[in-house]
Scaffold this motif. Structure first.
Motif, mmCIF file in Angstrom:
data_model
loop_
_atom_site.group_PDB
_atom_site.id
_atom_site.type_symbol
_atom_site.label_atom_id
_atom_site.label_comp_id
_atom_site.label_asym_id
_atom_site.label_seq_id
_atom_site.Cartn_x
_atom_site.Cartn_y
_atom_site.Cartn_z
ATOM 1 N N CYS A 95 0.826 -1.213 0.000
ATOM 2 C CA CYS A 95 0.000 0.000 0.000
ATOM 3 C C CYS A 95 0.861 1.265 0.000
ATOM 4 O O CYS A 95 0.444 2.306 -0.478
ATOM 5 N N GLY A 96 2.076 1.162 0.579
ATOM 6 C CA GLY A 96 2.965 2.316 0.589
ATOM 7 C C GLY A 96 2.674 3.336 1.672
ATOM 8 O O GLY A 96 3.443 4.286 1.848
ATOM 9 N N THR A 97 1.578 3.177 2.418
ATOM 10 C CA THR A 97 1.210 4.199 3.398
ATOM 11 C C THR A 97 1.038 3.669 4.814
ATOM 12 O O THR A 97 0.985 4.454 5.757
ATOM 13 N N CYS A 98 0.942 2.366 5.020
ATOM 14 C CA CYS A 98 0.694 1.839 6.372
ATOM 15 C C CYS A 98 1.954 1.968 7.233
ATOM 16 O O CYS A 98 3.028 2.299 6.742
ATOM 17 N N CYS A 101 4.867 -0.225 5.865
ATOM 18 C CA CYS A 101 5.467 0.325 4.642
ATOM 19 C C CYS A 101 6.333 1.543 4.971
ATOM 20 O O CYS A 101 7.449 1.678 4.480
ATOM 21 N N CYS A 109 3.272 -5.503 5.089
ATOM 22 C CA CYS A 109 2.101 -4.691 4.740
ATOM 23 C C CYS A 109 0.853 -5.574 4.683
ATOM 24 O O CYS A 109 0.815 -6.543 3.935
HETATM 25 ZN ZN LIG Z 1 1.467 -1.052 3.547
#
Ligand SMILES: [Zn+2]
Ligand SMILES: [Zn+2]
Length: 335
Positions: A95-98, A101, A109
């Protein structure tokens, strides 16, 4: 195109996979279409096919050690060009945002997706990858010998890190249980870093391969290594043997379990198996950073990759041979 699909997950004997004509995939936003040249055969593909892992996508095409060339770009892809040689591995997206990550632990993730499990993989003529998750490949290897590096190699590398290996591993004592596609690469990485490596495996041919690659010793899977260990990596799916591995560790030793699937671990004896700060750690997927580090290592230290090629239409046979332990090293499908 033609591709394999897991239509009825179950024992290989019940033919869970079929090879069938299917529409060519089209790359979406941020994706690339890859013309597959070679796809490695990993034990995880066996677990997906046999239903050991839950179904994430009906009729999924397995395969996550994909080497090929970019044949079309989706919208928004600017850093790859048609014709680039690239690799597609297990981690398809995160997701790149959790919190994971953001902390550099994208392998954890909760929204991650995986090639050949959540999305179709490389047992096919074409596969789709996210441009930001495909790897440029070291030029020291041909496609056949690169494919196993993309999962077996990367996971083995992460497992060594999880087991406590440092870049300079001189004097470090490592045990490897199981000696298939991943272990035979991990052994070479550890030896190149200076470690003394002991291999425990059932197959005499695998023991010979281990010794030929520079292992200090090779013995049966159930035998004890000839000295206490600082680190261990367990590649077999058999939890029953974990207590014996914990007993083979020296004080402060760390065991990393490298598989995505392991049968139950029997009761551990606190004093014998865990006290003196012994640790057991699992290995969950890998980060892109692991992949880049490992591929750079493989460029600097050429690895011997023992491959067994099969044509794409023989993937079911390759999986059956893997299950039967018919070869040491790694099976690859050539398209
Ligand atoms: Zn993530
Ligand atoms: Zn794999």
């Amino acid at each position: 195109m033609y591709a394999w699909h897991v239509n009825h997950p179950g024992p290989l004997e019940s033919s869970p996979l079929t090879f069938q004509s299917t529409p060519d995939p089209e790359p979406g936003l941020g994706e690339v279409l890859i013309a597959v040249s070679t796809c490695g055969v990993c034990r995880t593909d066996l677990h997906v096919s046999e239903g050991d892992l839950p179904v994430h996508r009906d009729g999924v095409t397995p395969g996550h050690e994909v080497v090929g060339t970019v044949s079309a770009l989706g919208a928004g892809v600017t850093d790859l060009r048609v014709g680039d040689r690239v690799g597609l591995a297990w981690l398809h997206s995160t997701c790149g945002t959790c919190r994971y990550c953001r902390a550099g632990a994208e392998n954890l993730c909760p929204a991650s997706t995986y090639t050949g499990w959540d999305v179709n993989g490389g047992y096919a003529e074409y596969a789709i990858g996210q441009a930001s998750f495909v790897y440029p490949l070291p030029d020291a290897y041909d496609d056949e010998h690169l494919a196993p590096l993309l999962c077996a190699g990367i996971i083995g590398y992460r497992a060594l890190k999880r087991a406590g290996m440092h870049e300079d591993a001189h004097g470090w004592r490592l045990g490897l249980w199981g000696f298939g596609g991943s272990a035979h690469l991990a052994a070479q990485v550890a030896i190149a870093a200076g470690a003394r490596v002991h291999v425990m495996t059932r197959e005499p041919a695998s023991r010979e391969l281990a010794l030929s690659l520079g292992a200090a010793s090779a013995q049966d899977f159930t035998a004890d290594p000839p000295e206490k260990l600082d680190g261990a990596v367990f590649f077999a799916p058999v939890g029953d043997h974990i207590p014996a591995v914990m007993r083979a560790l020296d004080r402060g030793g760390v065991l990393a379990t490298a598989g995505i699937y392991l049968t139950d671990i029997p009761t551990l004896h606190y004093e014998q198996d865990l006290f003196y700060e012994k640790e057991i750690r699992s290995v969950t997927s890998n980060t892109r950073e692991d992949g880049r580090e490992f591929l750079a290592f493989a460029q600097r230290h050429p690895l011997t990759v023992d491959t067994h090629p099969y044509p794409l239409d023989a993937a079911a046979q390759a999986l059956a041979d893997l299950k039967a332990g018919a070869f040491a090293g790694a099976a690859v499908l050539t398209v």
